[in-house]
Design an enzyme around this catalytic site. Structure first.
Site, PDB file in Angstrom:
ATOM      1  N   HIS A 236       0.994  -0.873  -0.489  1.00 28.61           N
ATOM      2  CA  HIS A 236      -0.038  -0.272   0.417  1.00 28.61           C
ATOM      3  C   HIS A 236       0.933   1.672  -0.308  1.00 28.61           C
ATOM      4  O   HIS A 236       1.685   1.976   1.060  1.00 28.61           O
ATOM      5  CB  HIS A 236      -0.757   0.077   1.448  1.00 28.61           C
ATOM      6  CG  HIS A 236      -2.161   0.875   1.336  1.00 28.61           C
ATOM      7  ND1 HIS A 236      -2.817   0.674   2.003  1.00 28.61           N
ATOM      8  CD2 HIS A 236      -1.842   2.470   0.526  1.00 28.61           C
ATOM      9  CE1 HIS A 236      -3.799   2.143   1.570  1.00 28.61           C
ATOM     10  NE2 HIS A 236      -3.191   2.748   0.972  1.00 28.61           N
TER      11      HIS A 236
ATOM     12  N   HIS B  51       1.519   4.714  -2.432  1.00 20.72           N
ATOM     13  CA  HIS B  51       0.492   5.273  -3.846  1.00 20.72           C
ATOM     14  C   HIS B  51       2.209   6.511  -4.216  1.00 20.72           C
ATOM     15  O   HIS B  51       3.001   6.675  -3.276  1.00 20.72           O
ATOM     16  CB  HIS B  51      -0.240   6.704  -3.254  1.00 20.72           C
ATOM     17  CG  HIS B  51      -1.284   6.708  -2.561  1.00 20.72           C
ATOM     18  ND1 HIS B  51      -2.279   5.909  -3.800  1.00 20.72           N
ATOM     19  CD2 HIS B  51      -1.054   5.813  -1.484  1.00 20.72           C
ATOM     20  CE1 HIS B  51      -2.979   5.421  -2.169  1.00 20.72           C
ATOM     21  NE2 HIS B  51      -2.921   5.597  -1.153  1.00 20.72           N
TER      22      HIS B  51
ATOM     23  N   HIS C  31      -9.792   0.815  -1.002  1.00 15.79           N
ATOM     24  CA  HIS C  31      -9.447   1.893  -0.283  1.00 15.79           C
ATOM     25  C   HIS C  31     -11.058   1.582   0.787  1.00 15.79           C
ATOM     26  O   HIS C  31     -11.466   1.648  -0.378  1.00 15.79           O
ATOM     27  CB  HIS C  31      -8.870   3.179  -0.008  1.00 15.79           C
ATOM     28  CG  HIS C  31      -7.475   3.477  -0.408  1.00 15.79           C
ATOM     29  ND1 HIS C  31      -7.012   2.686  -1.387  1.00 15.79           N
ATOM     30  CD2 HIS C  31      -7.280   4.305   0.210  1.00 15.79           C
ATOM     31  CE1 HIS C  31      -5.569   3.084  -1.495  1.00 15.79           C
ATOM     32  NE2 HIS C  31      -5.764   4.357   0.081  1.00 15.79           N
TER      33      HIS C  31
ATOM     34  N   GLU D 161     -11.549   3.185   5.913  1.00 11.17           N
ATOM     35  CA  GLU D 161      -9.741   4.693   6.362  1.00 11.17           C
ATOM     36  C   GLU D 161     -10.510   4.982   7.624  1.00 11.17           C
ATOM     37  O   GLU D 161     -10.714   5.764   8.414  1.00 11.17           O
ATOM     38  CB  GLU D 161      -9.202   4.876   5.314  1.00 11.17           C
ATOM     39  CG  GLU D 161      -7.982   6.162   5.963  1.00 11.17           C
ATOM     40  CD  GLU D 161      -7.890   6.232   4.826  1.00 11.17           C
ATOM     41  OE1 GLU D 161      -7.898   6.313   3.386  1.00 11.17           O
ATOM     42  OE2 GLU D 161      -6.469   7.347   4.990  1.00 11.17           O
TER      43      GLU D 161
ATOM     44  N   ASP E 115       2.127   4.230   2.957  1.00 13.07           N
ATOM     45  CA  ASP E 115       0.449   4.850   2.227  1.00 13.07           C
ATOM     46  C   ASP E 115       1.121   6.584   1.478  1.00 13.07           C
ATOM     47  O   ASP E 115       1.766   5.673  -0.088  1.00 13.07           O
ATOM     48  CB  ASP E 115      -0.001   5.458   3.393  1.00 13.07           C
ATOM     49  CG  ASP E 115      -1.297   5.407   3.049  1.00 13.07           C
ATOM     50  OD1 ASP E 115      -1.322   5.612   1.751  1.00 13.07           O
ATOM     51  OD2 ASP E 115      -2.720   6.119   3.858  1.00 13.07           O
ATOM     52  N   ASP E 116       1.745   7.192   2.147  1.00 10.50           N
ATOM     53  CA  ASP E 116       2.401   8.445   1.157  1.00 10.50           C
ATOM     54  C   ASP E 116       3.445   8.914   2.086  1.00 10.50           C
ATOM     55  O   ASP E 116       2.974   9.587   3.138  1.00 10.50           O
ATOM     56  CB  ASP E 116       1.147   9.438   1.063  1.00 10.50           C
ATOM     57  CG  ASP E 116       0.136   8.728   0.830  1.00 10.50           C
ATOM     58  OD1 ASP E 116      -0.002   8.793  -0.890  1.00 10.50           O
ATOM     59  OD2 ASP E 116      -0.716   8.644   1.095  1.00 10.50           O
TER      60      ASP E 116
HETATM   61  N1  HPA Z   1      -6.479   7.372   1.223  1.00  7.79           N
HETATM   62  C1  HPA Z   1      -7.283   7.802   0.730  1.00  7.79           C
HETATM   63  N2  HPA Z   1      -6.549   8.101  -0.902  1.00  7.79           N
HETATM   64  C2  HPA Z   1      -5.101   8.435  -0.726  1.00  7.79           C
HETATM   65  C3  HPA Z   1      -4.225   7.913   0.214  1.00  7.79           C
HETATM   66  C4  HPA Z   1      -5.386   7.579   1.357  1.00  7.79           C
HETATM   67  O1  HPA Z   1      -4.331   6.951   2.454  1.00  7.79           O
HETATM   68  N3  HPA Z   1      -3.582   8.519  -0.345  1.00  7.79           N
HETATM   69  C5  HPA Z   1      -2.866   8.199  -1.812  1.00  7.79           C
HETATM   70  N4  HPA Z   1      -4.668   8.876  -2.011  1.00  7.79           N
HETATM   71 ZN    ZN Z   2      -3.506   5.389   0.409  1.00 10.76          ZN
END
Ligand code: HPA
Ligand code: ZN
Length: 332
Positions: A18, A20, A198, A201, A279-280
């Site tokens: 996971h 991006h 996703h 969250e 994630d990011d």
């Molecule tokens: N959630 C939803 N969209 C996203 C995320 C996330 O954590 N990171 C990059 N796009």
């Molecule tokens: Zn994500």
């Protein structure tokens, strides 16, 4: 018992499911690309950018994340972005990755789909040749856009199916249920692509159910709201449906107030197939090792638990059986 050290966690072979790519854009590279491409940034220093990375929810983050992506214009930019991530993976002993990219963030700015996917794929190929890091690429649809726009993106992807393993669904979750994309996911699966999404969250546990039942996903990205629904937890355990959990992301976006409030270790203990991911990482304070370190500090994580988290990632990955076998052997 002594806590797991950063060195031990860094050298543990790891798998990331996971991530991006646009979220791995470090401020230094953002400035370099802005200079190269003559794009004006609303910041004058790297420190100013980092100071702006205080978020109170997902949308706060997304607004800055989409703005950052505007420095990516030509194929080499997408190559450099992906390559910088792979260099981090090499430093942290991440041996297999399944990154996401958001084509619509770029095609909506007039960048050709081919430019994006060619830059990313070339870097992933070099990552395997030079670092031995294997990969599978996942194309995400932005859920705040329409089903029709997702269909148009899938059509653009058709000449590049050999470079893609799966489709995903990301961006603003609240009020954007997975089933809005049922038909485009069905079409993608007919084209031979796997599916992830996703869900849970910020959105409700119900969205995890519809991602499973309507989108027929192989994994849920995040999924931490599953603990609101005991029947769902029982289903996740029985089916071993993987959750790609992102601890630092969840605390940065205030899904959990403190790391010690996070439910990943509770789910691991119950037998849910949870995995650790970043994630990011450029926005949330760390890559794979930092996520493991944050968990090890908040919980008394054992070597056995850390290995089990990686084992779950290996089983949950889209790697072929031969590669999975190699990765299992790395953990012995
Ligand atoms: N959630 C939803 N969209 C996203 C995320 C996330 O954590 N990171 C990059 N796009
Ligand atoms: Zn994500």
């Amino acid at each position: 018992m002594t806590a797991l050290t950063r060195d031990w966690l860094n050298s543990l072979p790891k798998v990331e499911l996971h991530l991006h790519l646009e979220g791995s854009l470090e401020p230094e590279l953002m400035f370099e690309l802005a200079g190269r491409n003559k794009v004006k940034l609303p910041f004058s220093t790297v420190e100013q950018v980092r100071q702006a990375y205080e978020f109170s929810n997902l949308q706060d983050f997304l607004d800055i994340y989409y703005q950052g992506a505007e420095v990516l214009l030509v194929e080499q930019d997408f190559y450099d972005l992906t390559w910088a991530y792979l260099e981090k993976c090499r430093q942290q002993n991440v041996v297999h990755v399944e990154p996401f990219f958001d084509p619509q963030t770029h095609t909506d700015r007039g960048i050709p789909f081919a430019t994006v996917i060619k830059g990313i794929s070339r870097a992933l190929t070099d990552g395997q040749t030079r670092f031995g890091i294997t990969s599978r690429l996942i194309m995400c649809f932005l859920r705040h856009l329409s089903e029709e726009e997702a269909f148009a993106t899938l059509t653009q992807a058709e000449p590049f199916l050999a470079q893609l393993t799966a489709i995903g669904l990301d961006s603003s979750e609240k009020g954007q249920p997975p089933e809005k994309f049922s038909r485009v996911f069905t079409r993608a699966r007919e084209l031979g692509l796997r599916a992830v999404a996703h869900a849970g969250e910020e959105g409700p546990a119900k969205y995890i159910w519809t991602a499973i039942n309507d989108l027929k996903v192989s994994r849920i990205d995040h999924g931490v709201r599953a603990t609101d629904d005991p029947k769902l937890i029982a289903h996740l355990i029985a089916s071993q449906m993987p959750l790609t959990v992102c601890p630092l992301s969840n605390t940065k976006l205030c899904v959990f107030e403190r790391m010690s409030d996070h439910n990943i270790m509770e789910m691991l203990h119950k037998g849910v197939c949870v995995t650790v991911n970043s994630d990011d990482p450029a926005y949330f304070g760390g890559y794979m090792t930092e996520n493991f370190v944050a968990l090890a500090q908040a919980f008394e994580m054992t070597e056995e638990q850390a290995r089990k988290l990686v084992k779950n990632s290996i089983e949950a990955s889209f790697a072929g059986e031969a590669r999975k076998k190699e990765m299992r052997a790395l953990l012995q």
